[in-house]
Design a protein around this motif. Sequence first.
Motif, PDB file in Angstrom:
ATOM      1  N   PHE A  99       0.777  -1.231   0.000  1.00 55.76           N
ATOM      2  CA  PHE A  99       0.000   0.000   0.000  1.00 55.76           C
ATOM      3  C   PHE A  99       0.815   1.293   0.000  1.00 55.76           C
ATOM      4  O   PHE A  99       0.260   2.352  -0.284  1.00 55.76           O
ATOM      5  N   GLN A 100       2.068   1.250   0.337  1.00 52.02           N
ATOM      6  CA  GLN A 100       2.889   2.471   0.432  1.00 52.02           C
ATOM      7  C   GLN A 100       3.374   2.888  -0.960  1.00 52.02           C
ATOM      8  O   GLN A 100       3.958   2.106  -1.681  1.00 52.02           O
ATOM      9  N   TYR A 101       3.136   4.129  -1.324  1.00 48.82           N
ATOM     10  CA  TYR A 101       3.516   4.622  -2.649  1.00 48.82           C
ATOM     11  C   TYR A 101       5.018   4.590  -2.870  1.00 48.82           C
ATOM     12  O   TYR A 101       5.483   4.280  -3.956  1.00 48.82           O
ATOM     13  N   LYS A 102       5.765   4.910  -1.831  1.00 51.37           N
ATOM     14  CA  LYS A 102       7.219   5.038  -1.983  1.00 51.37           C
ATOM     15  C   LYS A 102       7.911   3.701  -2.216  1.00 51.37           C
ATOM     16  O   LYS A 102       9.065   3.674  -2.634  1.00 51.37           O
ATOM     17  N   GLU A 103       7.230   2.585  -1.982  1.00 55.04           N
ATOM     18  CA  GLU A 103       7.834   1.264  -2.215  1.00 55.04           C
ATOM     19  C   GLU A 103       7.909   0.926  -3.698  1.00 55.04           C
ATOM     20  O   GLU A 103       8.648   0.038  -4.095  1.00 55.04           O
ATOM     21  N   ILE A 104       7.127   1.615  -4.509  1.00 58.75           N
ATOM     22  CA  ILE A 104       7.119   1.363  -5.951  1.00 58.75           C
ATOM     23  C   ILE A 104       8.067   2.362  -6.606  1.00 58.75           C
ATOM     24  O   ILE A 104       7.729   3.520  -6.836  1.00 58.75           O
ATOM     25  N   HIS A 105       9.278   1.886  -6.879  1.00 56.71           N
ATOM     26  CA  HIS A 105      10.302   2.728  -7.485  1.00 56.71           C
ATOM     27  C   HIS A 105      11.286   1.852  -8.239  1.00 56.71           C
ATOM     28  O   HIS A 105      11.259   0.627  -8.132  1.00 56.71           O
ATOM     29  N   VAL A 106      12.143   2.487  -9.010  1.00 49.26           N
ATOM     30  CA  VAL A 106      13.152   1.752  -9.788  1.00 49.26           C
ATOM     31  C   VAL A 106      14.567   2.140  -9.356  1.00 49.26           C
ATOM     32  O   VAL A 106      15.513   2.000 -10.119  1.00 49.26           O
ATOM     33  N   ARG A 107      14.703   2.595  -8.126  1.00 51.31           N
ATOM     34  CA  ARG A 107      16.010   3.015  -7.634  1.00 51.31           C
ATOM     35  C   ARG A 107      16.899   1.848  -7.227  1.00 51.31           C
ATOM     36  O   ARG A 107      18.118   1.951  -7.277  1.00 51.31           O
ATOM     37  N   ASP A 108      16.284   0.749  -6.774  1.00 42.88           N
ATOM     38  CA  ASP A 108      17.091  -0.391  -6.333  1.00 42.88           C
ATOM     39  C   ASP A 108      16.376  -1.698  -6.651  1.00 42.88           C
ATOM     40  O   ASP A 108      15.273  -1.717  -7.195  1.00 42.88           O
TER      41      ASP A 108
ATOM     42  N   PHE B  37      -3.684  11.215  -1.259  1.00 38.67           N
ATOM     43  CA  PHE B  37      -3.926  10.690  -2.597  1.00 38.67           C
ATOM     44  C   PHE B  37      -2.585  10.406  -3.277  1.00 38.67           C
ATOM     45  O   PHE B  37      -1.636  11.177  -3.128  1.00 38.67           O
ATOM     46  N   PRO B  38      -2.495   9.299  -4.022  1.00 45.20           N
ATOM     47  CA  PRO B  38      -1.214   8.968  -4.662  1.00 45.20           C
ATOM     48  C   PRO B  38      -0.848   9.979  -5.746  1.00 45.20           C
ATOM     49  O   PRO B  38      -1.671  10.307  -6.605  1.00 45.20           O
ATOM     50  N   THR B  39       0.370  10.459  -5.679  1.00 40.01           N
ATOM     51  CA  THR B  39       0.836  11.434  -6.672  1.00 40.01           C
ATOM     52  C   THR B  39       2.093  10.968  -7.394  1.00 40.01           C
ATOM     53  O   THR B  39       2.568  11.670  -8.282  1.00 40.01           O
ATOM     54  N   THR B  40       2.614   9.810  -7.037  1.00 43.48           N
ATOM     55  CA  THR B  40       3.850   9.357  -7.672  1.00 43.48           C
ATOM     56  C   THR B  40       3.546   8.770  -9.049  1.00 43.48           C
ATOM     57  O   THR B  40       2.597   8.008  -9.236  1.00 43.48           O
ATOM     58  N   PHE B  41       4.384   9.132  -9.993  1.00 47.04           N
ATOM     59  CA  PHE B  41       4.233   8.678 -11.372  1.00 47.04           C
ATOM     60  C   PHE B  41       4.374   7.169 -11.478  1.00 47.04           C
ATOM     61  O   PHE B  41       3.626   6.511 -12.198  1.00 47.04           O
ATOM     62  N   SER B  42       5.316   6.609 -10.729  1.00 41.54           N
ATOM     63  CA  SER B  42       5.551   5.158 -10.807  1.00 41.54           C
ATOM     64  C   SER B  42       4.349   4.368 -10.300  1.00 41.54           C
ATOM     65  O   SER B  42       4.017   3.319 -10.856  1.00 41.54           O
ATOM     66  N   TRP B  43       3.671   4.861  -9.257  1.00 46.18           N
ATOM     67  CA  TRP B  43       2.498   4.171  -8.738  1.00 46.18           C
ATOM     68  C   TRP B  43       1.388   4.144  -9.785  1.00 46.18           C
ATOM     69  O   TRP B  43       0.756   3.115 -10.017  1.00 46.18           O
ATOM     70  N   TRP B  44       1.147   5.281 -10.432  1.00 38.18           N
ATOM     71  CA  TRP B  44       0.093   5.359 -11.443  1.00 38.18           C
ATOM     72  C   TRP B  44       0.427   4.510 -12.662  1.00 38.18           C
ATOM     73  O   TRP B  44      -0.441   3.805 -13.189  1.00 38.18           O
TER      74      TRP B  44
END
Length: 160
Positions: free
Chosen positions: A54-63, A116-123
């Motif tokens: 559920f956390q938006y920040k967990e969806i990323h391509v940094r690692d 509200f989710p605002t991260t591009f990677s989540w969307w």
Amino acid sequence: MNGITGQFRKTTWDPMLIVSQIIAVQSVMYFALGMWIMIIAEFLGTTKSLDYAFQYKEIHVRDFGGYLVITIFIMNSVIGAMALWYLVQRTKQCMDFACTAHLIHLICCWFYNGSFPTTFSWWCLNIVTTSIMCVCGEFLCMKTELKAIPLGMNSQKTAL
């Protein structure tokens, strides 16, 4: 002749069926996501947490961990497609149920994070997983719906 509608199945409005199918599809998706999270948490040596789901920040391509989270969401969308195939069994309804499942996930994420989710990677991820779930579910349902219906009656003998 008034009862003939030209459809294979008679469609009736059954809200209890629809709600129970929504709950069942959502439950299957979250159960499978929980199993995937347990697997990657063991693999990464981290604590098992709902943050992965559920956390938006967990969806990323940094690692590598972010890539794994993205991968489990994509694999989970295939599980969702199989849930549509097994529970809904209608090609026409796959898009509705896939979008509903992801809308419910959006609401759960919004509630969990408090914003509200605002991260591009989540969307992007949710658009991709909705598409995969919808297309794969439609493919599986269509494959089942288009199976040949056996017309032979081996047990009955016809006299001419």
